[in-house]
Design an enzyme around this catalytic site. Structure first.
Site, PDB file in Angstrom:
ATOM      1  N   GLU A  64       0.807  -1.208   0.000  1.00 19.15           N
ATOM      2  CA  GLU A  64       0.000   0.000   0.000  1.00 19.15           C
ATOM      3  C   GLU A  64       0.847   1.268   0.000  1.00 19.15           C
ATOM      4  O   GLU A  64       0.860   2.016  -0.959  1.00 19.15           O
ATOM      5  CB  GLU A  64      -0.925  -0.026   1.217  1.00 19.15           C
ATOM      6  CG  GLU A  64      -2.048   0.965   1.106  1.00 19.15           C
ATOM      7  CD  GLU A  64      -3.155   0.671   2.097  1.00 19.15           C
ATOM      8  OE1 GLU A  64      -2.942  -0.155   3.009  1.00 19.15           O
ATOM      9  OE2 GLU A  64      -4.223   1.272   1.958  1.00 19.15           O
ATOM     10  N   THR A 282     -12.538  16.875  52.510  1.00 20.68           N
ATOM     11  CA  THR A 282     -12.663  16.092  53.739  1.00 20.68           C
ATOM     12  C   THR A 282     -11.311  15.646  54.269  1.00 20.68           C
ATOM     13  O   THR A 282     -11.225  15.093  55.355  1.00 20.68           O
ATOM     14  CB  THR A 282     -13.553  14.845  53.537  1.00 20.68           C
ATOM     15  OG1 THR A 282     -13.210  14.239  52.304  1.00 20.68           O
ATOM     16  CG2 THR A 282     -15.020  15.211  53.581  1.00 20.68           C
ATOM     17  N   LYS A 284      -8.633  14.052  52.083  1.00 21.28           N
ATOM     18  CA  LYS A 284      -8.016  12.936  51.371  1.00 21.28           C
ATOM     19  C   LYS A 284      -6.552  13.228  51.040  1.00 21.28           C
ATOM     20  O   LYS A 284      -5.691  12.367  51.193  1.00 21.28           O
ATOM     21  CB  LYS A 284      -8.776  12.646  50.070  1.00 21.28           C
ATOM     22  CG  LYS A 284     -10.202  12.209  50.279  1.00 21.28           C
ATOM     23  CD  LYS A 284     -10.843  11.796  48.976  1.00 21.28           C
ATOM     24  CE  LYS A 284     -10.904  12.930  47.972  1.00 21.28           C
ATOM     25  NZ  LYS A 284     -11.776  14.045  48.389  1.00 21.28           N
ATOM     26  N   GLU A 308      -5.135  16.013  40.316  1.00 21.18           N
ATOM     27  CA  GLU A 308      -6.024  17.139  40.616  1.00 21.18           C
ATOM     28  C   GLU A 308      -5.237  18.400  40.956  1.00 21.18           C
ATOM     29  O   GLU A 308      -5.525  19.467  40.454  1.00 21.18           O
ATOM     30  CB  GLU A 308      -6.964  16.771  41.759  1.00 21.18           C
ATOM     31  CG  GLU A 308      -8.057  15.819  41.291  1.00 21.18           C
ATOM     32  CD  GLU A 308      -9.059  15.496  42.354  1.00 21.18           C
ATOM     33  OE1 GLU A 308      -8.794  15.788  43.538  1.00 21.18           O
ATOM     34  OE2 GLU A 308     -10.115  14.944  42.002  1.00 21.18           O
ATOM     35  N   LYS A 447     -13.628  -1.314  55.834  1.00 24.91           N
ATOM     36  CA  LYS A 447     -13.161  -2.622  55.360  1.00 24.91           C
ATOM     37  C   LYS A 447     -11.680  -2.710  55.662  1.00 24.91           C
ATOM     38  O   LYS A 447     -10.933  -1.757  55.442  1.00 24.91           O
ATOM     39  CB  LYS A 447     -13.407  -2.723  53.855  1.00 24.91           C
ATOM     40  CG  LYS A 447     -12.880  -3.976  53.198  1.00 24.91           C
ATOM     41  CD  LYS A 447     -13.261  -3.942  51.727  1.00 24.91           C
ATOM     42  CE  LYS A 447     -12.516  -4.974  50.922  1.00 24.91           C
ATOM     43  NZ  LYS A 447     -12.776  -4.855  49.496  1.00 24.91           N
TER      44      LYS A 447
END
Lengths: 503, 104
Positions: A64, A282, A284, A308, A447
């Site tokens: 091609e 909060t 994080k 961020e 958890k």
């Protein structure tokens, strides 16, 4: 016929050898089909390039594009084909059409010169690898499909005779449907690989699927891949990931916050993945900062993937909490990598992150935040991203702390959370709690795989020293559901009497 | 039929692959056609691509038989065993009727 295992040739294309369980079958021709722009030419070029890197040689049959174009286009990947040709490692068989030179057709013909030229080229450079790209073009100037099919059979078996491992690419018109555009190619090759480039939710998703691998095992299904400017074709093996079946660690490491360590039953496990989820503001990023701080104090290398906040913001924040990131980076204990989530595709982020991890060999990995990354991915793409990333982090005994941003201020769970909660070992929830006209912050460990943990929702405050976790919200219910209600102390006592063990 | 350049010799290169019935057919068809249309005014060179694959590479021969009219210019390629004489004549510029293979 004697039963013989098919030997495979390691292609060297990142990830592909894992998916194909060893590479391409030696002496066979593998058909690679895909729609326009799916990466067939890159794949077939890279197949030869990686071979040359391993001391092999290759023949490139182009139907091609002209060799001039291919040389030019592949320079972008840092591949100097002209130089390889000079060194006798790469040989072009130019079967590309010349514009404006359509031949007249008078009677029967066959493609035997093509075979003669390929054989001549193989002989000339002693090639072990052959790429033929892209077959579709030949149909446009040779209308006799049956003839092409017969001749392809001859070429494929001739390649087998000289034990050349070959790739034959061809077009397809749709992503899902018949294998090839002309319906001829798949009967010729022993193996079929499909490359897809699907548009989902305005995002391109490239995948590779091994459809047929005659007499040989391979991984099933579609695997995402990407094309990077400095590395070329990179496939991302998921289920096929080389998973070291290592023992789970029982060593605990500090989260950087003594109270939180206590709540987790003595700290995080070393090779675990922790998800910290909460609304914006909060704490994080503070949690991440403390986690890194503890790592550095413990002489562990840390890597911080920020999506961020940029480096300077992070450094300023850290300084506010008495943590000197600049010094830590100088000492080689910390690496902060900031990227805009939208700057590239998720697969590319993943590969860059894995590269950084391999290179830096950190003990602790922080990703802040997953939610930012999720926005640039499709559902499947994100799931695969998490799976692959977890394998990297866990497989090398690192500790991973990921953050996720909840969409609402009070309660609620983030989408990110629901995607990945099963694949994390620990989940820490950070929540705003509204009590009598005042906004307080609450933290809960919901958890903690393989360990006891504190089940209370505790109040915490943030000051210039960092995070301080205090007592539990014993008089408030409905914090997790985002609907906190104050209850009378008597009622709490009565409930505690009902369930004495749960207190 | 218009024989245009009688003074110019036809230089025709025929690429074949080995000694096959198809090659033989192409050679005899070509000779016959030349004798009939421009006797003593042509030169045929037969090239076996099995013996000279480098020439096939240089000339970008993909199929055989391939006939290339080197002169008079323009260069023209005709593929096949030349059994369709009408097309060959058009290709060689002997038949005046414009004919495109893809318009059939």
């Amino acid at each position: 016929m004697p039963e013989e295992n098919i030997q495979k040739l390691k292609t060297g294309i990142p990830g592909f050898d894992l998916i194909s369980e060893g590479g391409l079958p030696i002496g066979r021709t593998t058909l690679v089909v895909g729609s326009a722009g799916c990466g067939k030419t890159v794949f077939s070029c890279q197949f030869l390039i990686e071979g040359i890197k391993r001391g092999e040689t290759g023949v490139y049959v182009t139907f091609e594009e002209s060799p001039t174009n291919i040389r030019k286009n592949m320079r972008g990947f840092g591949w100097d084909i002209a130089k390889l040709e000079e060194e006798g490692k790469w040989y072009f068989v130019d079967a590309s059409p010349e514009p404006g030179k359509n031949a007249y057709i008078s009677g029967d013909y066959d493609l035997s010169p093509l075979l003669a030229r390929i054989q001549y080229a193989i002989d000339k450079v002693k090639a072990t690898r052959v790429s033929m790209d892209s077959l579709g073009a030949i149909f446009s100037y040779i209308p006799d499909k049956a003839q092409i099919r017969d001749d392809l059979f001859i070429i494929v078996s001739a390649l087998r005779d000289v034990n050349s491992t070959a790739i034959l690419t061809s077009e397809r018109n749709q992503e899902y449907g018949s294998i090839s555009a002309h319906g001829v190619e798949e009967y010729v090759a022993d193996n079929v690989i499909i490359l897809r480039n699907v548009l989902i939710e305005e995002k391109r998703r490239r995948t590779l699927e091994i459809l047929k691998y005659r007499g040989s095992s391979h991984q099933q299904g579609e695997f995402p891949f990407t094309i990077l400017t400095d590395r070329g074709f990179v496939t991302i093996p998921l289920s096929a990931m080389a998973s070291e079946d290592r023992d789970s660690s029982t060593i605990r490491i500090s989260s950087g916050n003594l109270e939180l360590d206590e709540m987790c039953g003595g700290g995080f496990y070393r090779d675990s993945i922790i998800l910290a989820s909460g609304a914006t503001g909060t704490g994080k990023t503070l949690l991440s900062t403390q986690f890194i701080s503890a790592g550095i104090q413990n002489n562990e290398r840390c890597i911080y993937f920020a999506f961020e906040e940029n480096r300077h913001q992070l450094m300023r924040n850290a300084r506010g909490w008495g943590m000197d990131y600049t010094q830590a980076e100088k000492e080689g204990m910390l690496k902060i990598l900031f990227r805009y989530p939208e700057s590239t595709r998720l697969e590319n982020h993943l590969i860059r992150m894995q590269e950084a991890i391999q290179e830096f060999k950190p003990h602790r990995v922080v990703i802040d935040s997953l939610t930012a990354l999720e926005k640039v991915a499709t559902f499947n793409g994100f799931r695969e991203f998490i799976a692959s990333l977890n394998a990297t982090v866990r497989g090398q005994g690192m500790t991973g702390l990921y953050t996720a941003t909840a969409p609402t201020l009070l309660g609620g769970s983030s989408v990110t959370e629901s995607h990945i909660s099963t694949s994390t070992d620990s989940i820490i929830l950070l929540r705003y709690v509204e009590v009598y006209g005042e906004v307080k912050r609450g933290l809960a460990v919901i958890k903690m795989r393989g360990s006891k943990h504190d089940k209370q929702i505790r109040e915490f405050i943030i000051d210039d020293k960092g995070m301080h976790i205090g007592k539990s919200f014993r008089n408030v219910i409905g914090i997790l559901s985002g609907n906190p209600t104050y209850v009378d102390q008597d009622e709490v006592n009565r409930l505690n009497d009902l369930f004495p063990d749960e207190a | 039929m218009c024989k245009s350049d009688l003074d110019k010799k036809y230089l025709l290169k025929l690429y074949v692959t080995g000694d096959t019935p198809r090659s033989d057919r192409a050679i005899s068809n070509l000779k016959e056609l030349c004798e009939e249309n421009f006797p003593n005014n042509y030169k045929i060179i037969i090239i076996n691509v099995l013996k000279q694959p480098d020439i096939a590479e240089k000339e970008k021969i993909i199929v055989t038989p391939t006939l290339i009219k080197e002169s008079p210019l323009p260069q023209v390629r005709i593929i096949g065993d030349l059994s369709d004489i009408k097309t060959v004549l058009i290709g060689l510029g002997i038949s005046s009727r414009k004919h495109d293979i893809f318009s059939e």
